[in-house]
Design an enzyme around this catalytic site. Structure first.
Site, short mmCIF file in Angstrom:
data_model
loop_
_atom_site.label_atom_id
_atom_site.label_comp_id
_atom_site.label_asym_id
_atom_site.label_seq_id
_atom_site.Cartn_x
_atom_site.Cartn_y
_atom_site.Cartn_z
CG ASN A 111 -0.25 -0.05 2.51
OD1 ASN A 111 0.41 0.90 2.87
ND2 ASN A 111 -0.36 -1.17 3.24
CE LYS A 156 9.24 -12.71 -12.88
NZ LYS A 156 10.00 -12.35 -14.04
CG ASP A 164 -8.46 -5.28 12.96
OD1 ASP A 164 -7.64 -4.72 13.71
OD2 ASP A 164 -9.30 -4.65 12.30
CB ILE A 165 -2.74 -5.98 14.74
CG1 ILE A 165 -2.14 -6.81 13.59
CG2 ILE A 165 -1.80 -5.96 15.95
CD1 ILE A 165 -0.86 -6.22 12.99
CE LYS A 202 -10.07 -1.60 13.29
NZ LYS A 202 -8.99 -1.95 12.39
N1 CTP Z 1 -5.28 -2.29 11.70
C1 CTP Z 1 -4.77 -3.42 12.31
N2 CTP Z 1 -4.81 -4.62 11.67
C2 CTP Z 1 -5.38 -4.73 10.45
C3 CTP Z 1 -5.92 -3.58 9.82
C4 CTP Z 1 -5.85 -2.36 10.48
O1 CTP Z 1 -4.26 -3.33 13.43
N3 CTP Z 1 -5.41 -5.91 9.85
C5 CTP Z 1 -5.23 -1.01 12.44
C6 CTP Z 1 -4.46 0.09 11.73
O2 CTP Z 1 -3.11 0.10 12.12
C7 CTP Z 1 -5.18 1.35 12.19
C8 CTP Z 1 -6.62 0.88 12.39
O3 CTP Z 1 -6.55 -0.55 12.55
O4 CTP Z 1 -4.71 1.81 13.43
C9 CTP Z 1 -7.56 1.20 11.26
O5 CTP Z 1 -6.97 0.79 10.05
P1 CTP Z 1 -7.68 1.10 8.66
O6 CTP Z 1 -6.87 0.51 7.56
O7 CTP Z 1 -8.07 2.55 8.59
O8 CTP Z 1 -9.03 0.31 8.85
P2 CTP Z 1 -9.46 -1.18 8.70
O9 CTP Z 1 -9.76 -1.71 10.06
O10 CTP Z 1 -8.49 -1.96 7.89
O11 CTP Z 1 -10.84 -1.01 7.96
P3 CTP Z 1 -11.14 -0.68 6.39
O12 CTP Z 1 -9.93 -1.20 5.64
O13 CTP Z 1 -12.38 -1.43 6.15
O14 CTP Z 1 -11.28 0.81 6.30
#
Ligand code: CTP
Length: 402
Positions: free
Chosen positions: A209, A288, A305-306, A340
């Protein structure tokens, strides 16, 4: 006030150079260890011997002079000191700092060091108001350099206006405030994640990303400045590790998950500034992947989701999350904060110019579970980091002494 602090005083060639003597003397009286670097032009205004006698340390002028204390002096000094203050700072040194020019001892240390830098501009008011000088000052502020003054009043050129160097007493007070404030979070352990995770597809490709890691690195620096023991868990970036911060490198979301969870019980705070991939390829090819001219479909599986996991496990820890959005900023950020279970969420609209990925600035709002919301204008990421640290001190119920 400055016991144990090592301060490099940079003196450049302006009439206010004589005031450096008083500043050095005040710093020494308050127990600072003072080192001095002068530009050649500064030596025309005040003798190095004067400053050397007041500092009780050799004065550096030339880049290739005989080593006085260290081997590669400009590098070892850059790493040794706790702060640099350039006073007076001429329009010339501000320009060199803005463009990263290193052509003498002082400008080389300024480029090599990662410690906080203070500048006290001093110049004729027309030079101060010149768009070039103002643009350079804006660049320096954006990088987190502290600009002290200038004051308004009588100038050596016979006019009145802005451009007088701040008084030595004001500069020393600003440094003292900074050092006192540095210890707000002493004894606290903070884990910051930064950068965008990379999810390998095969040995040469990954899904990634646009995160540059700058926001997380700036937060780590701001935390370190306030005395927190700071661990930076970083996905791949090109950024230098802020000095005093322990960096641990990871690549994938799963690696980040393991690394965060392994340390969660030992820390007081987690700041999840990383852009964690929500999905990873279901299979990682060992070789590859070859093209065959037909459509190709990737199967992705969800990553954990951490932050949500930390929200479930937390006891006394403070959790700070980020919400990088492209639409419905506040509603999305609020729902993430609740889902969260975090204590503060930093919301930013990554489509706005001056905000989000890759920029050195950001435009953020802080949202709290009690419904409070603080909106900020466009600020450097380091300034956002410092404001976040302030909020963190109240979340940790740490008293700020100013
Ligand atoms: N985050 C995380 N683990 C993931 C995805 C996100 O810990 N697998 C954490 C990010 O570090 C950030 C927060 O959750 O602090 C929100 O991340 P964001 O990418 O804005 O949201 P998502 O939960 O991924 O939701 P979406 O992609 O649907 O917007």
């Amino acid at each position: 006030m400055f016991a144990g602090k090592k301060i490099l005083v940079g003196v450049t060639g302006g009439i206010a150079a004589y005031k450096a003597a008083e500043m050095i003397s005040r710093l020494r009286k308050q127990h600072a260890e003072v080192h001095v670097a002068m530009t050649k032009a500064a030596t025309e205004f005040i003798a190095p011997l004067t400053l050397q006698s007041l500092a009780a340390n050799p004065v550096h002028v030339e880049l290739f002079e005989e080593p006085k204390l260290w081997n590669v002096e400009h590098i070892s000094l850059a790493e040794y000191i706790d702060a640099v203050v350039v006073a007076p700072a001429t329009a010339n040194i501000l320009t060199k700092m803005a463009i990263g020019l290193a052509d003498d001892f002082l400008s080389t240390v300024l480029l090599a060091t990662r410690v906080p830098i203070f500048v006290a501009p001093a110049m004729n008011h027309a030079m101060y108001h010149h768009p070039a000088t103002q643009a350079n000052l804006a660049i320096l502020k954006e990088r987190g350099i502290y600009v002290l003054g200038p004051n308004t009043g009588f100038q050596a050129c016979g006019t009145d206006g802005d451009g007088r160097m701040s008084e030595p007493v004001e500069i020393v007070e600003a440094l003292a405030r900074f050092f006192v404030s540095r210890d707000w979070l002493k004894g606290k352990r903070v884990l910051v994640t930064a950068g965008g995770t990379q999810e390998p597809l095969d040995p040469v490709r990954y899904l990634g990303n646009r995160s540059s890691g700058r926001m997380g690195y700036a937060i780590a620096q701001a935390l370190q400045e306030t005395g927190a023991e700071t661990i930076l868990l970083s996905a791949p970036t090109d950024l230098p590790t802020p000095s005093g911060v322990t960096r641990i490198s990871v690549q994938t979301a799963l690696e980040m998950y393991d690394a965060v969870l392994a340390r969660f019980l030992e820390v007081d705070v987690v700041v999840m500034a990383a852009a964690v991939a929500d999905y990873r390829p279901a299979v990682q090819a060992e070789q590859k992947i070859k093209k065959d001219g037909t459509n190709c479909t990737l199967e992705l599986v969800p990553n954990p989701d951490i932050l949500a996991e930390l929200g479930r496990r937390k006891t006394t820890q403070i959790l700070i999350g980020f919400a990088a959005e492209t639409e419905n900023l506040l509603a999305n950020a609020q729902s993430k904060m609740q889902r969260k279970n975090v204590n503060l969420i930093v919301a930013n609209d990554v489509t706005k110019p001056g905000a989000g990925f890759g920029c050195t600035t950001n435009i953020v709002s802080f949202l709290f579970p009690d419904g409070r919301k603080i909106d900020f204008p466009q600020l450097s990421k380091l300034e956002v980091g410092r404001l976040l640290v302030r909020e963190l001190t109240s979340l940790l119920e740490v008293e700020i002494k100013e």
